[in-house]
Write a protein that holds these residues in place. Structure first.
Motif, PDB file in Angstrom:
ATOM      1  N   GLU A   5       0.896  -1.327   0.033  1.00 55.76           N
ATOM      2  CA  GLU A   5      -0.027   0.113  -0.050  1.00 55.76           C
ATOM      3  C   GLU A   5       1.071   1.212   0.063  1.00 55.76           C
ATOM      4  N   VAL A   6       0.572   2.039  -0.896  1.00 56.83           N
ATOM      5  CA  VAL A   6       1.330   3.163  -0.973  1.00 56.83           C
ATOM      6  C   VAL A   6       0.531   4.646  -0.937  1.00 56.83           C
ATOM      7  N   SER A   7       0.880   5.603   0.045  1.00 58.94           N
ATOM      8  CA  SER A   7       0.178   6.815  -0.198  1.00 58.94           C
ATOM      9  C   SER A   7       1.187   7.877  -0.563  1.00 58.94           C
ATOM     10  N   GLY A   8       0.295   8.852  -1.266  1.00 63.67           N
ATOM     11  CA  GLY A   8       1.157  10.202  -1.848  1.00 63.67           C
ATOM     12  C   GLY A   8       0.275  10.653  -2.654  1.00 63.67           C
ATOM     13  N   SER A   9       0.797  11.604  -3.169  1.00 59.84           N
ATOM     14  CA  SER A   9      -0.045  13.075  -4.089  1.00 59.84           C
ATOM     15  C   SER A   9       0.188  12.756  -5.230  1.00 59.84           C
ATOM     16  N   ILE A  10      -0.861  12.686  -6.169  1.00 58.55           N
ATOM     17  CA  ILE A  10      -1.021  12.271  -7.366  1.00 58.55           C
ATOM     18  C   ILE A  10      -0.203  13.459  -8.378  1.00 58.55           C
ATOM     19  N   SER A  11       0.644  13.018  -9.226  1.00 59.36           N
ATOM     20  CA  SER A  11       1.422  14.158  -9.984  1.00 59.36           C
ATOM     21  C   SER A  11       0.727  13.820 -11.329  1.00 59.36           C
ATOM     22  N   VAL A  12       0.539  12.675 -11.742  1.00 58.48           N
ATOM     23  CA  VAL A  12      -0.236  12.370 -13.248  1.00 58.48           C
ATOM     24  C   VAL A  12      -1.363  11.450 -13.010  1.00 58.48           C
ATOM     25  N   VAL A  13      -2.161  11.756 -13.757  1.00 62.11           N
ATOM     26  CA  VAL A  13      -3.735  10.841 -13.796  1.00 62.11           C
ATOM     27  C   VAL A  13      -4.075  10.734 -15.189  1.00 62.11           C
ATOM     28  N   ASN A  14      -3.927   9.459 -15.543  1.00 61.10           N
ATOM     29  CA  ASN A  14      -4.592   9.021 -17.062  1.00 61.10           C
ATOM     30  C   ASN A  14      -5.646   8.273 -16.906  1.00 61.10           C
ATOM     31  N   ASP A  15      -6.325   7.545 -17.745  1.00 62.23           N
ATOM     32  CA  ASP A  15      -7.398   6.655 -17.695  1.00 62.23           C
ATOM     33  C   ASP A  15      -7.027   5.419 -17.152  1.00 62.23           C
ATOM     34  N   GLN A  16      -5.832   4.780 -17.124  1.00 60.08           N
ATOM     35  CA  GLN A  16      -5.709   3.396 -16.664  1.00 60.08           C
ATOM     36  C   GLN A  16      -4.444   3.495 -15.512  1.00 60.08           C
ATOM     37  N   ASN A  17      -3.681   4.666 -15.435  1.00 62.55           N
ATOM     38  CA  ASN A  17      -2.561   4.876 -14.537  1.00 62.55           C
ATOM     39  C   ASN A  17      -2.685   6.284 -13.794  1.00 62.55           C
ATOM     40  N   ILE A  18      -1.624   6.081 -12.636  1.00 61.15           N
ATOM     41  CA  ILE A  18      -1.751   7.263 -11.790  1.00 61.15           C
ATOM     42  C   ILE A  18       0.001   7.167 -11.505  1.00 61.15           C
ATOM     43  N   VAL A  19       0.508   8.308 -11.374  1.00 64.68           N
ATOM     44  CA  VAL A  19       1.934   8.545 -10.998  1.00 64.68           C
ATOM     45  C   VAL A  19       1.807   9.301  -9.482  1.00 64.68           C
ATOM     46  N   LEU A  20       2.431   8.611  -8.548  1.00 66.93           N
ATOM     47  CA  LEU A  20       2.528   9.309  -6.969  1.00 66.93           C
ATOM     48  C   LEU A  20       3.568  10.179  -7.121  1.00 66.93           C
ATOM     49  N   CYS A  28       1.623   3.724 -10.917  1.00 72.00           N
ATOM     50  CA  CYS A  28       0.629   2.790 -10.936  1.00 72.00           C
ATOM     51  C   CYS A  28      -0.360   2.155 -11.871  1.00 72.00           C
ATOM     52  N   GLN A  29      -0.275   1.119 -12.334  1.00 74.79           N
ATOM     53  CA  GLN A  29      -1.167   0.593 -13.454  1.00 74.79           C
ATOM     54  C   GLN A  29      -2.362   0.197 -12.733  1.00 74.79           C
ATOM     55  N   LEU A  30      -3.486   0.848 -13.072  1.00 69.16           N
ATOM     56  CA  LEU A  30      -4.778   0.422 -12.337  1.00 69.16           C
ATOM     57  C   LEU A  30      -5.405  -0.883 -13.059  1.00 69.16           C
ATOM     58  N   SER A  65      -4.450  13.711  -2.594  1.00 71.53           N
ATOM     59  CA  SER A  65      -3.645  12.626  -1.767  1.00 71.53           C
ATOM     60  C   SER A  65      -4.434  11.409  -1.906  1.00 71.53           C
ATOM     61  N   ILE A  66      -3.723  10.371  -2.036  1.00 69.82           N
ATOM     62  CA  ILE A  66      -4.622   9.032  -2.460  1.00 69.82           C
ATOM     63  C   ILE A  66      -3.722   7.877  -1.785  1.00 69.82           C
ATOM     64  N   LYS A  67      -4.422   6.897  -1.400  1.00 76.38           N
ATOM     65  CA  LYS A  67      -3.610   5.380  -0.967  1.00 76.38           C
ATOM     66  C   LYS A  67      -4.150   4.400  -2.203  1.00 76.38           C
ATOM     67  N   ILE A  68      -3.119   3.607  -2.567  1.00 78.42           N
ATOM     68  CA  ILE A  68      -2.986   2.623  -3.684  1.00 78.42           C
ATOM     69  C   ILE A  68      -2.489   1.282  -3.172  1.00 78.42           C
ATOM     70  N   LYS A  69      -3.169   0.269  -3.447  1.00 84.74           N
ATOM     71  CA  LYS A  69      -2.608  -0.969  -3.117  1.00 84.74           C
ATOM     72  C   LYS A  69      -2.332  -1.658  -4.603  1.00 84.74           C
ATOM     73  N   GLN A 129      -1.763  -4.098 -11.425  1.00 84.27           N
ATOM     74  CA  GLN A 129      -2.620  -4.573 -10.620  1.00 84.27           C
ATOM     75  C   GLN A 129      -3.404  -3.729  -9.556  1.00 84.27           C
ATOM     76  N   CYS A 130      -3.110  -2.348  -9.512  1.00 82.07           N
ATOM     77  CA  CYS A 130      -3.443  -1.578  -8.505  1.00 82.07           C
ATOM     78  C   CYS A 130      -4.924  -1.235  -8.232  1.00 82.07           C
TER      79      CYS A 130
END
Length: 128
Positions: free
Chosen positions: A65-80, A86-88, A101-105, A122-123
């Motif tokens: 589990e990683v928590s952090g601030s979102i720096s990039v958001v796309n349809d299928q991924n997020i960069v913290l 993080c590939q969702l 701020s977000i928490k991702i597993k 597989q996030c």
């Protein structure tokens, strides 16, 4: 002679079944698995910067589990924090935006030296 042939045939069948089960294993369900580590994106990236080989041994193929601030958001991924990619599993919903701020597993699949990013796949989003 006949017993040896039967035993050999049974061993071949058993080896075939074991090989088949090894190759076609069931996929992991990251959503159901408990995270082995809970860290912030800054702490995780610092660990990889200080000792990349040791960090990779510790986290590789583990659910974290990683928590952090979102720096990039796309349809299928997020960069913290510009360090954790993080590939969702599911598309990002509209309420998630850059700077939140977000928490991702997800499952750690390693460190990309070229992009200097830690990769998770597989996030799932735990809390937006």
């Amino acid at each position: 002679m006949r017993k040896r042939l039967i035993i050999l045939l049974l061993l071949i069948i058993i080896a075939g079944v074991i090989t088949y089960n090894y190759i076609y294993q069931a996929h992991r369900n990251i959503e159901r698995e408990k995270a082995e580590f809970t860290v912030t994106s800054v702490a995780l990236s610092n660990e990889f910067l200080i000792a990349p080989a040791d960090s990779e041994k510790q986290y590789l193929n583990k659910v974290i589990e990683v928590s952090g601030s979102i720096s990039v958001v796309n349809d299928q991924n997020i960069v913290l924090d510009e360090k954790i990619f993080c590939q969702l599993q599911k598309p990002v919903n509209a309420s998630i935006s850059k700077g939140n701020s977000i928490k991702i597993k997800g499952r750690c699949i390693g460190y990309d030296d070229l992009l200097e990013e830690i990769k998770l796949d597989q996030c799932i989003i735990i809390n937006p």
